[in-house]
Scaffold this motif. Structure first.
Motif, PDB file in Angstrom:
ATOM      1  N   PRO A  17      23.903   4.409  -6.161  1.00  0.00           N
ATOM      2  CA  PRO A  17      22.645   5.146  -6.266  1.00  0.00           C
ATOM      3  C   PRO A  17      22.747   6.547  -5.665  1.00  0.00           C
ATOM      4  N   ALA A  18      22.215   7.504  -6.405  1.00  0.00           N
ATOM      5  CA  ALA A  18      22.108   8.892  -5.942  1.00  0.00           C
ATOM      6  C   ALA A  18      20.624   9.207  -5.847  1.00  0.00           C
ATOM      7  N   VAL A  19      20.188   9.587  -4.662  1.00  0.00           N
ATOM      8  CA  VAL A  19      18.771   9.855  -4.408  1.00  0.00           C
ATOM      9  C   VAL A  19      18.512  11.354  -4.484  1.00  0.00           C
ATOM     10  N   THR A  20      17.489  11.714  -5.230  1.00  0.00           N
ATOM     11  CA  THR A  20      17.054  13.103  -5.337  1.00  0.00           C
ATOM     12  C   THR A  20      15.594  13.163  -4.919  1.00  0.00           C
ATOM     13  N   VAL A  21      15.284  13.998  -3.952  1.00  0.00           N
ATOM     14  CA  VAL A  21      13.893  14.185  -3.546  1.00  0.00           C
ATOM     15  C   VAL A  21      13.239  15.123  -4.553  1.00  0.00           C
ATOM     16  N   LEU A  22      12.072  14.727  -5.038  1.00  0.00           N
ATOM     17  CA  LEU A  22      11.358  15.495  -6.051  1.00  0.00           C
ATOM     18  C   LEU A  22      10.219  16.290  -5.411  1.00  0.00           C
ATOM     19  N   GLN A  23      10.051  17.501  -5.860  1.00  0.00           N
ATOM     20  CA  GLN A  23       8.962  18.359  -5.400  1.00  0.00           C
ATOM     21  C   GLN A  23       8.076  18.635  -6.608  1.00  0.00           C
ATOM     22  N   GLU A  24       6.869  18.092  -6.584  1.00  0.00           N
ATOM     23  CA  GLU A  24       5.979  18.231  -7.736  1.00  0.00           C
ATOM     24  C   GLU A  24       5.585  19.675  -7.967  1.00  0.00           C
ATOM     25  N   VAL A  25       5.680  20.090  -9.217  1.00  0.00           N
ATOM     26  CA  VAL A  25       5.254  21.407  -9.636  1.00  0.00           C
ATOM     27  C   VAL A  25       3.904  21.289 -10.327  1.00  0.00           C
ATOM     28  N   GLY A  26       3.724  20.227 -11.065  1.00  0.00           N
ATOM     29  CA  GLY A  26       2.482  19.951 -11.779  1.00  0.00           C
ATOM     30  C   GLY A  26       2.576  18.568 -12.380  1.00  0.00           C
ATOM     31  N   ALA A  27       1.450  18.008 -12.755  1.00  0.00           N
ATOM     32  CA  ALA A  27       1.446  16.686 -13.370  1.00  0.00           C
ATOM     33  C   ALA A  27       0.189  16.532 -14.219  1.00  0.00           C
ATOM     34  N   TYR A  28       0.320  15.736 -15.252  1.00  0.00           N
ATOM     35  CA  TYR A  28      -0.828  15.372 -16.078  1.00  0.00           C
ATOM     36  C   TYR A  28      -0.766  13.868 -16.307  1.00  0.00           C
ATOM     37  N   ARG A  29      -1.722  13.135 -15.769  1.00  0.00           N
ATOM     38  CA  ARG A  29      -1.782  11.674 -15.901  1.00  0.00           C
ATOM     39  C   ARG A  29      -0.487  11.005 -15.478  1.00  0.00           C
ATOM     40  N   PHE A  30       0.092  11.499 -14.435  1.00  0.00           N
ATOM     41  CA  PHE A  30       1.339  10.904 -13.920  1.00  0.00           C
ATOM     42  C   PHE A  30       1.193  10.723 -12.428  1.00  0.00           C
ATOM     43  N   PRO A  31       1.585   9.702 -11.874  1.00  0.00           N
ATOM     44  CA  PRO A  31       2.159   8.517 -12.501  1.00  0.00           C
ATOM     45  C   PRO A  31       1.132   7.622 -13.079  1.00  0.00           C
ATOM     46  N   GLU A  71       0.836  -1.198   0.000  1.00  0.00           N
ATOM     47  CA  GLU A  71       0.000   0.000   0.000  1.00  0.00           C
ATOM     48  C   GLU A  71       0.872   1.250   0.000  1.00  0.00           C
ATOM     49  N   GLY A  72       0.431   2.266  -0.709  1.00  0.00           N
ATOM     50  CA  GLY A  72       1.106   3.559  -0.675  1.00  0.00           C
ATOM     51  C   GLY A  72       2.395   3.616  -1.477  1.00  0.00           C
ATOM     52  N   LEU A  73       2.613   2.657  -2.371  1.00  0.00           N
ATOM     53  CA  LEU A  73       3.848   2.620  -3.155  1.00  0.00           C
ATOM     54  C   LEU A  73       3.533   2.647  -4.643  1.00  0.00           C
ATOM     55  N   ARG A  74       4.162   3.573  -5.329  1.00  0.00           N
ATOM     56  CA  ARG A  74       4.185   3.597  -6.795  1.00  0.00           C
ATOM     57  C   ARG A  74       5.658   3.630  -7.155  1.00  0.00           C
ATOM     58  N   TYR A  75       6.071   2.769  -8.065  1.00  0.00           N
ATOM     59  CA  TYR A  75       7.504   2.596  -8.310  1.00  0.00           C
ATOM     60  C   TYR A  75       7.707   2.219  -9.770  1.00  0.00           C
ATOM     61  N   ALA A  76       8.636   2.866 -10.430  1.00  0.00           N
ATOM     62  CA  ALA A  76       8.959   2.540 -11.818  1.00  0.00           C
ATOM     63  C   ALA A  76      10.462   2.618 -12.000  1.00  0.00           C
ATOM     64  N   THR A  77      11.002   1.729 -12.825  1.00  0.00           N
ATOM     65  CA  THR A  77      12.425   1.722 -13.140  1.00  0.00           C
ATOM     66  C   THR A  77      12.588   1.893 -14.644  1.00  0.00           C
TER      67      THR A  77
END
Length: 122
Positions: A108-122, A59-65
């Protein structure tokens, strides 16, 4: 163990299921590079991770590689409602992560993403 600090926030988000996260959803991008002779093994292990994710359905996980055009660089994009502790439920991920370092040219280098906008994502 996956751990990273969210810039501008007081707490560390870790793969510890007992940890607390100040934000309800964490978005990250993780980029790493595999040794050329380890690509097939990487793909095999990633397939096992996704098979396990589909079976466990955390639950609560969306993940893509994604694999980049150079053939050796990979990128994960993840949305975790409760932080990375949700990955503890995925046994194949634990095995994958424990052996990743030996396959990497770049860790691995981790970057935290801050959503600005999205369309049909994820």
């Amino acid at each position: 163990m996956l751990s990273f600090e969210i810039e501008g926030h007081r707490r560390m988000v870790t793969a510890d299921p007992d940890s607390e996260c100040e934000e309800p959803v964490v978005h990250v991008m993780i980029r790493w590079q595999i040794k050329p002779d380890q690509v097939e093994r990487e793909l095999e292990l990633l397939r096992a991770v996704y098979e396990d994710m589909h079976a466990v359905r955390p639950e609560g996980l969306r993940y893509a590689t994604f694999r980049l055009d150079d053939g050796v660089t990979f990128v994960d994009v993840a949305e975790m409602a409760d932080g990375p502790g949700v990955l503890q439920q995925v046994e194949a991920f634990q095995h994958y992560r424990a052996t990743l370092e030996e396959r990497c040219d770049e860790p691995p280098a981790v970057t935290v993403l801050q959503e600005v906008g999205a369309y049909r994502f994820p």
